[in-house]
Design a protein around this motif. Structure first.
Motif, PDB file in Angstrom:
ATOM      1  N   TYR A 334      49.539  47.910  51.308  1.00 28.15           N
ATOM      2  CA  TYR A 334      49.205  48.354  49.948  1.00 28.15           C
ATOM      3  C   TYR A 334      49.515  47.241  48.951  1.00 28.15           C
ATOM      4  O   TYR A 334      50.266  46.300  49.249  1.00 28.15           O
ATOM      5  N   ALA A 335      48.935  47.358  47.766  1.00 31.11           N
ATOM      6  CA  ALA A 335      49.181  46.408  46.686  1.00 31.11           C
ATOM      7  C   ALA A 335      49.069  47.144  45.351  1.00 31.11           C
ATOM      8  O   ALA A 335      48.527  48.255  45.287  1.00 31.11           O
ATOM      9  N   SER A 336      49.602  46.533  44.306  1.00 32.96           N
ATOM     10  CA  SER A 336      49.437  47.047  42.940  1.00 32.96           C
ATOM     11  C   SER A 336      48.461  46.147  42.214  1.00 32.96           C
ATOM     12  O   SER A 336      48.563  44.912  42.295  1.00 32.96           O
ATOM     13  N   VAL A 337      47.522  46.755  41.509  1.00 35.25           N
ATOM     14  CA  VAL A 337      46.446  46.012  40.868  1.00 35.25           C
ATOM     15  C   VAL A 337      46.590  46.086  39.351  1.00 35.25           C
ATOM     16  O   VAL A 337      46.768  47.166  38.781  1.00 35.25           O
ATOM     17  N   VAL A 338      46.518  44.931  38.704  1.00 35.65           N
ATOM     18  CA  VAL A 338      46.562  44.863  37.248  1.00 35.65           C
ATOM     19  C   VAL A 338      45.129  44.738  36.734  1.00 35.65           C
ATOM     20  O   VAL A 338      44.401  43.803  37.093  1.00 35.65           O
ATOM     21  N   LEU A 339      44.741  45.700  35.898  1.00 33.18           N
ATOM     22  CA  LEU A 339      43.426  45.667  35.255  1.00 33.18           C
ATOM     23  C   LEU A 339      43.595  45.025  33.890  1.00 33.18           C
ATOM     24  O   LEU A 339      44.289  45.547  33.015  1.00 33.18           O
ATOM     25  N   SER A 340      42.967  43.884  33.693  1.00 36.72           N
ATOM     26  CA  SER A 340      43.133  43.128  32.456  1.00 36.72           C
ATOM     27  C   SER A 340      42.328  43.740  31.314  1.00 36.72           C
ATOM     28  O   SER A 340      41.128  43.983  31.438  1.00 36.72           O
ATOM     29  N   THR A 341      43.008  43.998  30.195  1.00 32.54           N
ATOM     30  CA  THR A 341      42.303  44.442  28.979  1.00 32.54           C
ATOM     31  C   THR A 341      41.945  43.247  28.102  1.00 32.54           C
ATOM     32  O   THR A 341      41.620  43.423  26.931  1.00 32.54           O
ATOM     33  N   LYS A 342      41.994  42.037  28.679  1.00 32.00           N
ATOM     34  CA  LYS A 342      41.762  40.801  27.909  1.00 32.00           C
ATOM     35  C   LYS A 342      40.556  40.031  28.458  1.00 32.00           C
ATOM     36  O   LYS A 342      40.700  38.949  29.036  1.00 32.00           O
ATOM     37  N   PRO A 343      39.346  40.578  28.326  1.00 30.39           N
ATOM     38  CA  PRO A 343      38.180  39.894  28.879  1.00 30.39           C
ATOM     39  C   PRO A 343      37.740  38.695  28.047  1.00 30.39           C
ATOM     40  O   PRO A 343      36.802  37.996  28.424  1.00 30.39           O
ATOM     41  N   GLY A 344      38.376  38.489  26.902  1.00 31.07           N
ATOM     42  CA  GLY A 344      37.956  37.422  26.006  1.00 31.07           C
ATOM     43  C   GLY A 344      37.552  38.004  24.663  1.00 31.07           C
ATOM     44  O   GLY A 344      38.003  39.091  24.276  1.00 31.07           O
ATOM     45  N   PRO A 345      36.687  37.318  23.926  1.00 29.53           N
ATOM     46  CA  PRO A 345      36.302  37.777  22.584  1.00 29.53           C
ATOM     47  C   PRO A 345      35.605  39.137  22.567  1.00 29.53           C
ATOM     48  O   PRO A 345      35.477  39.743  21.510  1.00 29.53           O
ATOM     49  N   ALA A 346      35.176  39.634  23.722  1.00 30.87           N
ATOM     50  CA  ALA A 346      34.428  40.888  23.764  1.00 30.87           C
ATOM     51  C   ALA A 346      35.256  42.089  23.362  1.00 30.87           C
ATOM     52  O   ALA A 346      34.700  43.117  22.949  1.00 30.87           O
ATOM     53  N   ALA A 347      36.603  42.022  23.483  1.00 35.53           N
ATOM     54  CA  ALA A 347      37.439  43.183  23.173  1.00 35.53           C
ATOM     55  C   ALA A 347      38.818  42.724  22.741  1.00 35.53           C
ATOM     56  O   ALA A 347      39.364  41.774  23.313  1.00 35.53           O
ATOM     57  N   PRO A 348      39.412  43.381  21.754  1.00 42.19           N
ATOM     58  CA  PRO A 348      40.777  43.039  21.343  1.00 42.19           C
ATOM     59  C   PRO A 348      41.762  43.340  22.467  1.00 42.19           C
ATOM     60  O   PRO A 348      41.576  44.285  23.237  1.00 42.19           O
ATOM     61  N   PRO A 349      42.830  42.566  22.595  1.00 41.90           N
ATOM     62  CA  PRO A 349      43.835  42.836  23.630  1.00 41.90           C
ATOM     63  C   PRO A 349      44.399  44.250  23.515  1.00 41.90           C
ATOM     64  O   PRO A 349      44.773  44.705  22.436  1.00 41.90           O
ATOM     65  N   GLY A 350      44.422  44.950  24.643  1.00 43.29           N
ATOM     66  CA  GLY A 350      44.980  46.297  24.664  1.00 43.29           C
ATOM     67  C   GLY A 350      44.000  47.415  24.409  1.00 43.29           C
ATOM     68  O   GLY A 350      44.343  48.585  24.599  1.00 43.29           O
ATOM     69  N   ASP A 351      42.779  47.106  23.999  1.00 42.20           N
ATOM     70  CA  ASP A 351      41.792  48.146  23.695  1.00 42.20           C
ATOM     71  C   ASP A 351      41.043  48.570  24.955  1.00 42.20           C
ATOM     72  O   ASP A 351      40.635  47.737  25.762  1.00 42.20           O
ATOM     73  N   LEU A 352      40.841  49.883  25.074  1.00 40.11           N
ATOM     74  CA  LEU A 352      40.008  50.445  26.135  1.00 40.11           C
ATOM     75  C   LEU A 352      39.068  51.464  25.528  1.00 40.11           C
ATOM     76  O   LEU A 352      39.480  52.276  24.690  1.00 40.11           O
ATOM     77  N   THR A 353      37.818  51.445  25.958  1.00 39.75           N
ATOM     78  CA  THR A 353      36.868  52.451  25.500  1.00 39.75           C
ATOM     79  C   THR A 353      37.073  53.745  26.277  1.00 39.75           C
ATOM     80  O   THR A 353      37.704  53.761  27.342  1.00 39.75           O
ATOM     81  N   ALA A 354      36.508  54.807  25.753  1.00 36.69           N
ATOM     82  CA  ALA A 354      36.591  56.094  26.447  1.00 36.69           C
ATOM     83  C   ALA A 354      35.959  55.990  27.836  1.00 36.69           C
ATOM     84  O   ALA A 354      36.484  56.553  28.813  1.00 36.69           O
ATOM     85  N   GLU A 355      34.846  55.284  27.943  1.00 36.31           N
ATOM     86  CA  GLU A 355      34.195  55.117  29.241  1.00 36.31           C
ATOM     87  C   GLU A 355      35.101  54.378  30.219  1.00 36.31           C
ATOM     88  O   GLU A 355      35.206  54.757  31.392  1.00 36.31           O
ATOM     89  N   GLN A 356      35.764  53.324  29.739  1.00 38.59           N
ATOM     90  CA  GLN A 356      36.680  52.589  30.608  1.00 38.59           C
ATOM     91  C   GLN A 356      37.844  53.471  31.052  1.00 38.59           C
ATOM     92  O   GLN A 356      38.258  53.430  32.212  1.00 38.59           O
TER      93      GLN A 356
END
Length: 560
Positions: A334-356
């Protein structure tokens, strides 16, 4: 994960009804703004620049899939389709209407969530590291004690009106990923030579206007005395903390004024009166709470998965993501996976949409046991993923903009919402983060550069933890204009350090060039595989200042 009992649920639902009545009285003119202010703050409701902001607690950063879907529904139905995850393992909704807040709280209560004490001069959300319970280097799972602290501190009448806000963090791993030295109380849980659970207690840490690292006040505290010892600290603070000046009201100022030895004596004297009282924990109570954190039923995994190995060998992008975003797990296979909320200029750090959010909830069930974690770096973690499932999960994460392979790298920026939302901010944070991410958009270069943290705060309150970033950026007001002060050499963890200001502040337009020059200086001076903070400590600030403040600076890149 822990599930509320009937007492938890009764408290939360009654609090919703109480706040619904308070909102109605306020809108009817029966409560003044001054009277309503402390009521809404202790329910996590701020009045920001453009609208009310609701801050929802995620105790010790743990969520279930159903809870995540509820957050998505709130973002969709009551906000503008997204939420912002913070450095305190909370989520903020920035565009809520006052009249709808009781309905939001009702929806939260239905899935065992609330916004109680996410603001105000009280004990805030109890935090720990996002890999608690699954980290390969963990000593003891700290979540049962974190949950006990949550239950004890929630609407505890003695500590609802402290001199200032109060933050507690606990961790129990070889590496401190909870930044415990930056908290009013930092707790480190370990085993002594006889394998008994013990606590190392630190007090007086905090960032903000006067950044200070916490100091050790107690070693070897038996876990049974956790609550009584924390209570003794809070009583001393409540008694002696300043209430005449909010800038000098935090416990760190009191500890500094008294000195750690004198403060420790006060705490010990107070503790002697209560240590063997009703706050003393029992093994039965610990086990009652710990049952909620029993490990899931892991299935035995093969020693090596052929498909996983093939994907690692054949897909360079996947291998790079695994090297940055996948963390070791205490269970083989098993492993723990980090999903990055920092894709670059497309989204502010820490923001997630309802769909995400909905997708993350789905992935947590399909690839794990329905659990999600929030890291104080503002990223999300799926704690229990089979290695055989990493490749299909990565493909889905990339489709949703959550698969960027930049965890721990320069573009994994921590940033507060800043002047775009916050009424306290002196300057914007989000555009600065996006400008830096645009300048450093080459993942190959970032991976060659290696670990390098960059944190941004829009004001002196330091919600972006800029003091402990290897590179820190602080928004300041200069004659009504937005400027940015830069610090170097900050670090979190067991080798925590506070960054030092390199010199005069910069305009927003200059910041990408400044960061470029700082990185170039690091590349020029670092020794083989030397971390950024070690280079800064070895050569000092002067080489960085010379390059940054030069009229026509030369830009170089790292030669690997």
């Amino acid at each position: 994960m822990y599930h509320y009992d009937e007492y938890d649920r009764a408290l939360v639902f009654e609090r919703v009804a109480q706040f619904r009545d308070q909102v109605q009285r306020f809108t009817a003119g029966e409560l003044s703004e001054e009277e309503f202010l402390p009521l809404r703050l202790q329910n996590g409701l701020y009045l920001q620049k453009h609208a009310y902001m609701l801050r929802v607690a995620i105790p010790y950063g743990t969520l279930g899939a159903r809870q995540m879907r509820t957050l998505a529904s709130i973002a969709r139905d009551y906000d503008r389709g997204y939420g912002h995850f913070t450095t305190r393992q909370n989520i903020q909704f920035n565009w809520v209407e006052l009249a709808q807040v009781p309905d939001i709280l009702q929806r939260l209560a239905e899935v065992d969530m609330h916004a109680i004490q996410t603001s105000g001069n009280c004990v805030r959300n109890i935090t720990t590291e996002a890999f608690a319970g699954v980290a390969a280097d963990e000593i003891i799972d700290p979540r049962p004690l974190a949950e006990i602290l949550r239950q004890w501190s929630t609407i505890n009448p003695e500590f609802l009106f402290l001199p200032r806000k109060f933050k507690i963090a606990i961790c129990s791993a070889r590496q401190d990923r909870a930044a415990i030295m930056m908290h009013d109380i930092g707790l480190y849980l370990y085993r002594d030579g006889r394998q008994q659970m013990r606590l190392r207690v630190m007090v007086g840490g905090g960032l903000g206007r006067t950044p200070i690292l916490g100091l050790q006040i107690r070693e070897g505290l038996p876990w049974e005395h956790l609550l009584s010892y924390v209570e003794a600290i809070l009583r001393v603070y409540n008694r002696h903390g300043r209430r005449d000046n909010k800038y000098k009201a935090r416990i760190k100022i009191l500890v500094k004024a008294l000195g750690i030895e004198a403060f420790a004596r006060e705490v010990e004297q107070e503790w002697q009166h209560i240590k063997d009282g009703p706050a003393q924990l029992t093994e039965a109570e610990f086990q009652r709470v710990a049952e909620g954190f029993a490990p899931p039923r892991y299935a035995a995994q093969p020693d090596g998965d052929l498909d996983y190995g093939t994907h690692l060998a054949m897909d360079r992008s996947f291998a790079r993501w695994v090297s940055r975003n996948v963390q070791p797990h205490k269970v083989a296979g098993y492993a723990s996976v980090v999903l990055s909320t920092k894709p670059g200029p497309a989204a502010p750090p820490g923001d997630l949409t309802a769909e995400q959010m909905d997708n993350v909830a789905d992935w947590s069930e399909h690839f794990g046991f329905g659990e999600i974690r929030i890291a104080h770096e503002q990223n999300l973690i799926l704690p229990d993923v089979r290695k055989a499932d990493l490749y299909p999960l990565w493909r889905l994460a990339c489709e949703q903009g959550l698969g960027t392979a930049n965890i721990g790298l320069l573009t994994d920026i921590i940033a507060c919402p800043g002047g775009d939302f916050c009424a306290l901010a002196n300057a914007k944070s989000i555009p600065i983060a996006q400008a830096i991410q645009s300048r450093f958009d080459d993942l190959d270069y970032l991976h060659d550069l290696g670990e390098l943290s960059l944190n941004i705060s829009g004001c002196i309150n330091a919600c972006g933890h800029h003091h402990i970033g290897n590179i820190g950026i602080l928004g300041v007001d200069k004659n009504g204009s937005e400027w940015y002060q830069v610090t170097l050499g900050g670090a979190q963890g067991k080798a925590s350090a506070l960054g030092k200001v390199i010199g005069p502040s910069f305009s927003a337009a200059e910041i990408p060039r400044v960061i470029e020059q700082i990185v170039a200086t690091y590349c020029a001076y670092r020794e083989l595989d030397e971390p950024f903070v070690d280079t800064v400590a070895r050569v000092g600030l002067e080489p960085f200042k010379e390059r940054v403040y030069a009229r026509q600076p030369e830009v170089s890149t790292c030669a690997m």
